[in-house]
Design a protein around this motif. Structure first.
Motif, PDB file in Angstrom:
ATOM      1  N   THR A  81      27.779  47.280  29.219  1.00 57.62           N
ATOM      2  CA  THR A  81      26.657  47.450  30.139  1.00 57.62           C
ATOM      3  C   THR A  81      27.185  48.002  31.462  1.00 57.62           C
ATOM      4  N   GLN A  82      26.366  48.802  32.140  1.00 58.91           N
ATOM      5  CA  GLN A  82      26.839  49.407  33.392  1.00 58.91           C
ATOM      6  C   GLN A  82      26.444  48.619  34.620  1.00 58.91           C
ATOM      7  N   ARG A  83      25.431  47.774  34.474  1.00 63.72           N
ATOM      8  CA  ARG A  83      24.942  47.034  35.644  1.00 63.72           C
ATOM      9  C   ARG A  83      24.743  45.572  35.306  1.00 63.72           C
ATOM     10  N   ASN A  84      24.790  44.784  36.353  1.00 59.94           N
ATOM     11  CA  ASN A  84      24.529  43.361  36.207  1.00 59.94           C
ATOM     12  C   ASN A  84      23.012  43.165  36.087  1.00 59.94           C
ATOM     13  N   PRO A  85      22.529  42.663  34.956  1.00 56.17           N
ATOM     14  CA  PRO A  85      21.073  42.545  34.786  1.00 56.17           C
ATOM     15  C   PRO A  85      20.438  41.592  35.803  1.00 56.17           C
ATOM     16  N   ARG A  86      21.266  40.692  36.393  1.00 57.13           N
ATOM     17  CA  ARG A  86      20.696  39.730  37.353  1.00 57.13           C
ATOM     18  C   ARG A  86      20.282  40.379  38.655  1.00 57.13           C
ATOM     19  N   ASN A  87      21.035  41.411  39.109  1.00 62.60           N
ATOM     20  CA  ASN A  87      20.715  41.990  40.421  1.00 62.60           C
ATOM     21  C   ASN A  87      20.677  43.514  40.402  1.00 62.60           C
ATOM     22  N   GLY A  88      20.913  44.128  39.236  1.00 64.66           N
ATOM     23  CA  GLY A  88      20.869  45.585  39.139  1.00 64.66           C
ATOM     24  C   GLY A  88      22.074  46.288  39.738  1.00 64.66           C
TER      25      GLY A  88
END
Ligand code: SIN
Ligand code: FE2
Length: 215
Positions: A81-88
């Motif tokens: 994944t490229q981004r942290n789903p919690r904060n984008g």
């Protein structure tokens, strides 16, 4: 001269070819242990250790953190994944010390200009293990995997291209680096349960850092 003199000494770095395309650089980062541990801790401050659930529904005994790209597991399988789903936000960058050391390790193993974009970190507690598996979720199998061991010793299982192929058992110590790529890139590998102990820098844990070209 007695051997006792050498009991506590660090053996000099040495290189062990375990298969075509697969090399153990024993002691390669031994001198950088403290600095590498600090780099791991800086990443873990942002991406705390977590026990993931496998696609089959098991909780892994190994705790994970990462940088560069992230890692996710759900009932569809594994993926980067490229981004942290919690904060984008993007995941933290790969620390410079790791980028430098692994490029040098890859080079010494015969893989020039390795520029990883993902770093997965595993923390093994006593008894933790990693079953035989292939690293096959990266998009580019032309790049090797570079794997750094810190802390408690482990036995690395290094098998063939089929799950049932016999696996070598290779002892890994603090400061060892394994590089596998080319014809060895998709070999099955794993870690036997970690034996009880305490390491002077890392305590009752083994930390493994793998650098990959994922996306
Ligand atoms: C891995 O296969 O991702 C990690 C191997 C290790 O812990 O040495
Ligand atoms: Fe792996």
């Amino acid at each position: 001269m007695t051997l006792d003199l050498f009991e506590d000494a660090t053996p000099p770095p040495w290189r062990e070819t375990i298969a075509p395309g697969a090399v153990v650089l024993h002691g390669f980062v031994h001198e950088q242990g403290a600095e590498l541990l600090a780099a791991v801790q800086s990443v873990v401050a942002e991406v705390p250790w977590r026990h993931m659930t496998t696609p089959g529904g098991y909780t892994m005994s190994v705790a994970m953190s990462w940088c560069g790209h992230g890692w996710n597991s759900d009932n569809h399988g594994y993926r980067y994944t490229q981004r942290n789903p919690r904060n984008g936000h993007p995941w933290p960058p790969i620390p410079a010390i790791l980028m430098a050391l692994v490029e040098e390790a890859a080079q010494q193993a015969g893989f020039a200009r390795f520029v990883p974009d993902a770093c997965l970190m595993n923390r093994y507690d006593v008894g933790s293990k990693l079953s035989l598996h292939q690293d096959k979720d990266e998009h580019d199998f032309g790049a090797p995997i570079v794997s750094v061991s810190l802390g408690l010793p482990a036995v690395f299982q290094f098998g063939g291209l089929q799950r049932g192929d016999p696996a070598q058992r290779i002892p890994l110590a603090h400061g060892d680096v394994v590089v596998w790529g080319g014809p060895a890139r998709l070999r099955f590998h794993g870690i036997l349960p970690i034996k009880a102990g305490s390491h002077s820098l890392v305590g009752p844990h083994r930390i493994n850092i793998t650098l990959r070209k994922a996306l």
